[in-house]
Design a protein around this motif. Structure first.
Motif, mmCIF file in Angstrom:
data_model
loop_
_atom_site.group_PDB
_atom_site.id
_atom_site.type_symbol
_atom_site.label_atom_id
_atom_site.label_comp_id
_atom_site.label_asym_id
_atom_site.label_seq_id
_atom_site.Cartn_x
_atom_site.Cartn_y
_atom_site.Cartn_z
ATOM 1 N N VAL A 217 11.556 -6.533 -11.306
ATOM 2 C CA VAL A 217 11.534 -6.608 -9.847
ATOM 3 C C VAL A 217 10.636 -5.524 -9.269
ATOM 4 O O VAL A 217 9.873 -5.738 -8.318
ATOM 5 C CB VAL A 217 12.964 -6.488 -9.285
ATOM 6 N N VAL A 218 10.719 -4.351 -9.868
ATOM 7 C CA VAL A 218 9.930 -3.216 -9.382
ATOM 8 C C VAL A 218 8.510 -3.273 -9.921
ATOM 9 O O VAL A 218 7.531 -3.150 -9.174
ATOM 10 C CB VAL A 218 10.594 -1.884 -9.775
ATOM 11 N N PRO A 222 3.446 -5.436 -6.353
ATOM 12 C CA PRO A 222 2.235 -4.626 -6.152
ATOM 13 C C PRO A 222 2.439 -3.501 -5.141
ATOM 14 O O PRO A 222 1.749 -2.464 -5.218
ATOM 15 C CB PRO A 222 1.218 -5.646 -5.631
ATOM 16 N N ARG A 223 3.376 -3.665 -4.223
ATOM 17 C CA ARG A 223 3.588 -2.645 -3.199
ATOM 18 C C ARG A 223 4.244 -1.388 -3.755
ATOM 19 O O ARG A 223 4.244 -0.341 -3.090
ATOM 20 C CB ARG A 223 4.459 -3.234 -2.081
ATOM 21 N N ARG A 224 4.805 -1.485 -4.960
ATOM 22 C CA ARG A 224 5.514 -0.338 -5.539
ATOM 23 C C ARG A 224 4.579 0.530 -6.411
ATOM 24 O O ARG A 224 5.010 1.546 -6.938
ATOM 25 C CB ARG A 224 6.702 -0.820 -6.393
ATOM 26 N N TRP A 225 3.339 0.070 -6.572
ATOM 27 C CA TRP A 225 2.376 0.843 -7.354
ATOM 28 C C TRP A 225 1.493 1.656 -6.406
ATOM 29 O O TRP A 225 1.120 1.202 -5.332
ATOM 30 C CB TRP A 225 1.497 -0.077 -8.206
ATOM 31 N N ARG A 226 1.135 2.857 -6.838
ATOM 32 C CA ARG A 226 0.271 3.716 -6.044
ATOM 33 C C ARG A 226 -0.867 4.235 -6.918
ATOM 34 O O ARG A 226 -0.658 4.656 -8.049
ATOM 35 C CB ARG A 226 1.050 4.904 -5.469
ATOM 36 N N ILE A 227 -2.075 4.227 -6.326
ATOM 37 C CA ILE A 227 -3.230 4.781 -7.040
ATOM 38 C C ILE A 227 -3.187 6.301 -6.912
ATOM 39 O O ILE A 227 -2.995 6.844 -5.823
ATOM 40 C CB ILE A 227 -4.561 4.245 -6.456
ATOM 41 N N LYS A 228 -3.381 6.950 -8.048
ATOM 42 C CA LYS A 228 -3.404 8.407 -8.013
ATOM 43 C C LYS A 228 -4.634 8.904 -7.250
ATOM 44 O O LYS A 228 -5.714 8.311 -7.363
ATOM 45 C CB LYS A 228 -3.438 8.986 -9.439
ATOM 46 N N PRO A 229 -4.461 9.934 -6.483
ATOM 47 C CA PRO A 229 -5.593 10.469 -5.725
ATOM 48 C C PRO A 229 -6.782 10.786 -6.640
ATOM 49 O O PRO A 229 -6.637 11.436 -7.672
ATOM 50 C CB PRO A 229 -5.053 11.754 -5.083
ATOM 51 N N GLY A 230 -7.930 10.283 -6.286
ATOM 52 C CA GLY A 230 -9.145 10.556 -7.058
ATOM 53 C C GLY A 230 -9.332 9.649 -8.252
ATOM 54 O O GLY A 230 -10.329 9.733 -8.965
ATOM 55 N N ALA A 231 -8.359 8.742 -8.538
ATOM 56 C CA ALA A 231 -8.482 7.873 -9.712
ATOM 57 C C ALA A 231 -9.026 6.507 -9.309
ATOM 58 O O ALA A 231 -8.756 6.011 -8.220
ATOM 59 C CB ALA A 231 -7.111 7.686 -10.373
#
Length: 234
Positions: A217-218, A222-231
């Motif tokens: 479920v998690v 797609p809304r539960r994923w975050r791109i790391k800053p600078g990646a």
């Protein structure tokens, strides 16, 4: 499969021994030959087949490596609760797979030891069959007996007794040597009794691969994923 499992049963030696067993009424030898045939043509192939099957199993390791590679690829660019959930599931799954692969390795070791014992016995029995058949063939040549012939050479009572005594002597040696070989095999296999219990333990405690369950479920959102800053996402 290759190796001893493909060696043909020594039909000619069997026929030679069976002929003389019928000649002197040695029913026990005929039964022994039946036992040897079943052993040589059956159990060896089964033992080698099991060892080969377990030795080739690498799906758990392959799946574990794939999960690890995926987690490493994601770790550099993603974070957040979706990655955390996937990371937790991946750890549980790979640990279970590693334990399962270890169990398969233990199975391979146990069955390989069993196969080695059977192969050793197989080799010894082939030698005993050949030796007995050779001895009987020499006796037949001495007394003019032709294998499979319905015509029996005219022998004096003394010569006939000598022939029967010589055949029985050869069978006595053959029986004793076969018994000794099987006894040694059983002695070797007695050491595997503990391994047999080990197989039962492996069966009862074989690790279960955890279900994704609520992780999906998690992880699948797609809304539960975050791109790391600078990646940069792959």
């Amino acid at each position: 499969m290759t190796g001893p499992a493909k060696l043909p049963y020594p039909e000619q030696a069997d026929e030679e021994i069976r002929f003389y067993a019928d000649l002197v009424g040695a029913d026990g030898i005929t039964e022994l030959l039946r036992t040897l045939r079943n052993f040589l043509l059956g159990d060896l192939t089964k033992a080698l087949g099991l060892a080969d099957t377990f030795a080739r199993q690498s799906r758990l390791k392959d799946a574990s490596d794939l999960i690890k590679d995926t987690k490493l690829s994601l770790r550099g660019v993603w974070h957040g609760d979706a990655f955390d959930q996937f990371d937790a599931y991946a750890s549980e799954a790979t640990n279970a797979m590693a334990a399962g692969q270890t169990s398969l390795g233990n199975l391979t070791s146990v069955v390989s030891t069993l196969a080695t014992t059977v192969i050793s016995t197989y080799k010894n029995l082939l030698e005993l069959l050949g030796n007995c058949a050779s001895t009987l063939a020499q006796l037949g040549g001495k007394f003019g007996v032709v294998l499979g012939s319905v015509v029996f050479p005219p022998l004096t009572p003394v010569a006939l007794k000598d022939l029967v005594d010589a055949v029985n002597s050869a069978f006595t040696t053959f029986w004793r040597d076969c018994n000794s070989t099987f006894t040694k095999m059983l002695t070797d296999m007695a050491a595997l009794i503990g391994a047999g219990f080990q197989l039962q333990v492996i069966e009862r405690n074989f690790p279960k691969i955890p279900s994704v369950g609520t992780s999906a479920v998690v992880v699948a959102d797609p809304r539960r994923w975050r791109i790391k800053p600078g990646a940069e996402p792959a």
